[in-house]
Design a protein around this motif. Structure first.
Motif, PDB file in Angstrom:
ATOM      1  N   ILE A   5       0.782  -1.315   0.074  1.00 31.04           N
ATOM      2  CA  ILE A   5       0.122  -0.152   0.065  1.00 31.04           C
ATOM      3  C   ILE A   5       0.938   1.158   0.051  1.00 31.04           C
ATOM      4  O   ILE A   5       0.805   2.394  -0.779  1.00 31.04           O
ATOM      5  N   VAL A   6       1.917   1.287   0.855  1.00 31.18           N
ATOM      6  CA  VAL A   6       2.668   2.387   0.910  1.00 31.18           C
ATOM      7  C   VAL A   6       3.641   2.681  -0.241  1.00 31.18           C
ATOM      8  O   VAL A   6       3.535   3.692  -0.957  1.00 31.18           O
ATOM      9  N   THR A   8       2.476   1.543  -3.405  1.00 25.55           N
ATOM     10  CA  THR A   8       1.484   2.231  -4.338  1.00 25.55           C
ATOM     11  C   THR A   8       1.167   3.646  -4.429  1.00 25.55           C
ATOM     12  O   THR A   8       1.232   4.510  -5.081  1.00 25.55           O
ATOM     13  N   TYR A   9       1.079   4.036  -2.939  1.00 27.62           N
ATOM     14  CA  TYR A   9       0.936   5.520  -2.559  1.00 27.62           C
ATOM     15  C   TYR A   9       2.124   6.358  -3.040  1.00 27.62           C
ATOM     16  O   TYR A   9       1.978   7.524  -3.716  1.00 27.62           O
ATOM     17  N   GLU A  12       1.998   6.811  -6.774  1.00 26.42           N
ATOM     18  CA  GLU A  12       0.827   7.710  -7.141  1.00 26.42           C
ATOM     19  C   GLU A  12       1.395   9.244  -7.188  1.00 26.42           C
ATOM     20  O   GLU A  12       1.375  10.047  -7.953  1.00 26.42           O
ATOM     21  N   LEU A  13       2.268   9.359  -6.163  1.00 24.75           N
ATOM     22  CA  LEU A  13       2.791  10.637  -5.855  1.00 24.75           C
ATOM     23  C   LEU A  13       3.964  11.112  -6.907  1.00 24.75           C
ATOM     24  O   LEU A  13       4.053  12.204  -7.439  1.00 24.75           O
ATOM     25  N   LEU A  70      -6.507  11.182  -5.066  1.00 26.29           N
ATOM     26  CA  LEU A  70      -5.484  11.127  -3.946  1.00 26.29           C
ATOM     27  C   LEU A  70      -5.865  11.698  -2.683  1.00 26.29           C
ATOM     28  O   LEU A  70      -5.853  10.947  -1.509  1.00 26.29           O
ATOM     29  N   ARG A  74      -6.531   8.724  -0.182  1.00 33.13           N
ATOM     30  CA  ARG A  74      -5.204   8.546   0.692  1.00 33.13           C
ATOM     31  C   ARG A  74      -5.184   9.567   2.061  1.00 33.13           C
ATOM     32  O   ARG A  74      -4.523   9.318   2.755  1.00 33.13           O
ATOM     33  N   PRO A  76      -3.714  12.351   2.340  1.00 34.79           N
ATOM     34  CA  PRO A  76      -2.417  12.674   2.675  1.00 34.79           C
ATOM     35  C   PRO A  76      -2.031  13.914   3.862  1.00 34.79           C
ATOM     36  O   PRO A  76      -2.951  14.831   3.908  1.00 34.79           O
ATOM     37  N   ASP A  80       3.095  15.219   2.031  1.00 38.07           N
ATOM     38  CA  ASP A  80       2.355  14.634   1.036  1.00 38.07           C
ATOM     39  C   ASP A  80       1.375  15.615   0.585  1.00 38.07           C
ATOM     40  O   ASP A  80       1.136  15.606  -0.578  1.00 38.07           O
ATOM     41  N   THR A  84       0.834  17.366  -3.025  1.00 41.10           N
ATOM     42  CA  THR A  84      -0.286  17.151  -3.963  1.00 41.10           C
ATOM     43  C   THR A  84      -0.935  18.593  -4.269  1.00 41.10           C
ATOM     44  O   THR A  84      -1.538  18.698  -5.413  1.00 41.10           O
TER      45      THR A  84
END
Length: 232
Positions: A5-6, A8-9, A12-13, A70, A74, A76, A80, A84
């Motif tokens: 999960i981390v 993938t996150y 994405e960023l 996101l 997420r 954030p 983060d 974003t």
């Protein structure tokens, strides 16, 4: 699973940043080629700049959608979240930069039909190169995470304003000396104003990048020279 999960996150960023960099490269090219079209009286190049503007529009919408998704999924925090939000703000500034480049290209199509005014178009070219360098520096600051380079762009905004003021005076002199040049000079004046606004967007982006990297706003007011027109 948590590591997945981390990762993938993080991906994405990283993808978000990569799209902003891609959009920045396209916007930088649009500005440089719009100015080149003016300097060379290149109709085909100007039409190409106008025709490619939709790519920036599409990228801006895509980045905005990804940022909203996101944030919603997420949630954030801290760095983060700043990253974003900065991506979304930069995409907006770059899309508007593209619009201004398109406007310069459209006006170059009009003045290409008039008699050449080489001294004036050279002045536009000089201002365009200065603005392009500011845009390039601020994008390098974003790609490299360089707060000091962003600060340098932010602090140098007055130089663009001074070029605009000098060109404004030059255009007025031409128009007063020969009323037949008023139409073409008016288009050149709007081109200069568009370049000045692109310089402002570069400065805005520098502010967003600095906040993303440091979490702090600039304390002092932005350096800004007085402009001679009433277009503000």
């Amino acid at each position: 699973m948590n590591n997945h999960i981390v990762k993938t996150y993080g991906d994405e960023l990283d993808q978000l940043s990569a799209e902003v960099v891609l959009m920045g490269g396209l916007a930088e090219a649009q500005v440089a080629e719009a100015v080149e079209a003016v300097a060379r009286r290149d109709v085909a190049l100007a039409q190409s700049v106008v025709g490619r503007d939709h790519k920036l529009d599409e990228l801006e919408k895509d980045i905005e959608r990804k940022c909203i998704r996101l944030i919603a999924l997420r949630q954030p925090l801290a760095e983060d979240l700043r990253k974003t939000v900065a991506a979304m703000k930069l995409a907006t500034a770059l899309e508007r930069t593209g619009d201004l480049a398109k406007n310069i290209a459209k006006r170059s199509l009009v003045i290409s039909e008039a008699e050449p005014m080489t001294p004036l178009t050279r002045s536009i070219e000089r201002m365009g190169k200065l603005v392009s360098s500011r845009l390039r520096d601020v994008l390098d600051a974003y790609k490299g995470g360089k707060a000091d380079l962003a600060q340098s762009v932010w602090a140098s905004d007055t130089e663009v304003d001074e070029h605009y003021n000098a060109l404004f005076r030059e255009l007025l002199t031409y128009m007063m000396g020969d009323p037949r040049t008023i139409s073409a000079c008016t288009h050149l004046l709007f081109m200069a104003k568009n370049l000045e606004r692109i310089g402002d967007y570069a400065t805005n982006m520098a502010e967003h990048i600095n906040y993303e990297l440091t979490g702090e706003d600039y304390v002092e007011s932005r350096p800004k020279a007085n402009t001679l027109s009433n277009l503000e």
